[in-house]
Design an enzyme around this catalytic site. Structure first.
Site: not given
Length: 242
Positions: A76-77
């Protein structure tokens, strides 16, 4: 069923994947949520030497020690950079890399390269001579797009549990060894797939390696594991099924 390794983005630990982990396990998947060195319950390890390679090694060692194969490696991210490097180092163990609100940055780029110069300057001024990147205020009035879908209790949890991020995780450059490429998938939440496809077609460096990958749209804020965990589980389950 599939094997998932879940890597959070900046400032977060394995706790952020709690609802996603429970739901994936209820579907029969094996799930390993991670906390990287120097954040969350491991923030006491956040020395100035902690960087992108540290986090890459965290992921590689978990997969090797647990003897995991055919892994769906989810980043994520800011977690997208260490998962990209980990997949490059142990491609035979990875079935697919899933980038959630992230992307496979090319060799020689760092997370700071995705941030406008004026924001880089602001962050460096806030950090000073330190080695930690402070978490944002998580203020929906100031950041409505990224915080979309998060109610006040979840925002309060983010503010309470987010910890500073080792700075070198953002400034170190992605370095690949040239290992065998692995299949990819992208989960886009804050920008439409039409824009993603256009950027891929234009050869934008931040989407290098996604041209032949799976593309999913899950319209919510930047933290879909918190704002739309059930919908994200559905997407991850679909990615596992190919």
């Amino acid at each position: 069923m599939a094997t998932f390794v879940l890597v959070p983005g900046f400032w977060l630990g394995a706790w952020a994947w709690r609802d996603v982990t429970a739901a994936l396990r209820s579907l029969g998947h094996d799930v390993y949520p991670m906390t990287l060195t120097g954040v969350a319950e491991r923030d006491h390890l956040a020395g100035p030497e902690v960087g992108l390679d540290t986090h890459t090694t965290d992921i590689v060692r978990l997969i090797e020690v647990e003897d995991l194969w055919e892994v769906l490696l989810v980043g994520h991210s800011g977690g997208g950079m260490p998962v990209a490097q980990a997949a490059d180092r142990i491609p035979d163990r990875i079935a697919r890399v899933v980038y959630v609100e992230s992307g496979p940055l090319p060799d020689g780029f760092g997370q700071f390269d995705t941030v406008p110069p004026e924001e880089q300057a602001r962050l460096r001024a806030a950090i000073g001579d330190g080695h930690l990147l402070p978490p944002p205020a998580f203020d929906p009035a100031a950041d409505p797009t990224n915080l979309a879908g998060l109610d006040e209790p979840m925002l309060a949890l983010l503010r309470a549990r987010a910890t500073p991020q080792p700075l070198r995780a953002a400034t170190d450059l992605v370095r690949r060894t040239g290992g065998r490429p692995v299949p990819t998938a992208l989960v886009a939440s804050t920008f439409p797939l039409a824009v993603v496809r256009q950027m891929i077609g234009e050869g934008h460096p931040f989407f290098t390696g996604l041209a032949d990958g799976q593309l999913f749209e899950l319209r919510t804020g930047h933290w879909p594991m918190l704002s739309e965990p059930k919908a994200l589980v559905d997407v991850l389950d679909a990615a596992a099924r190919g």
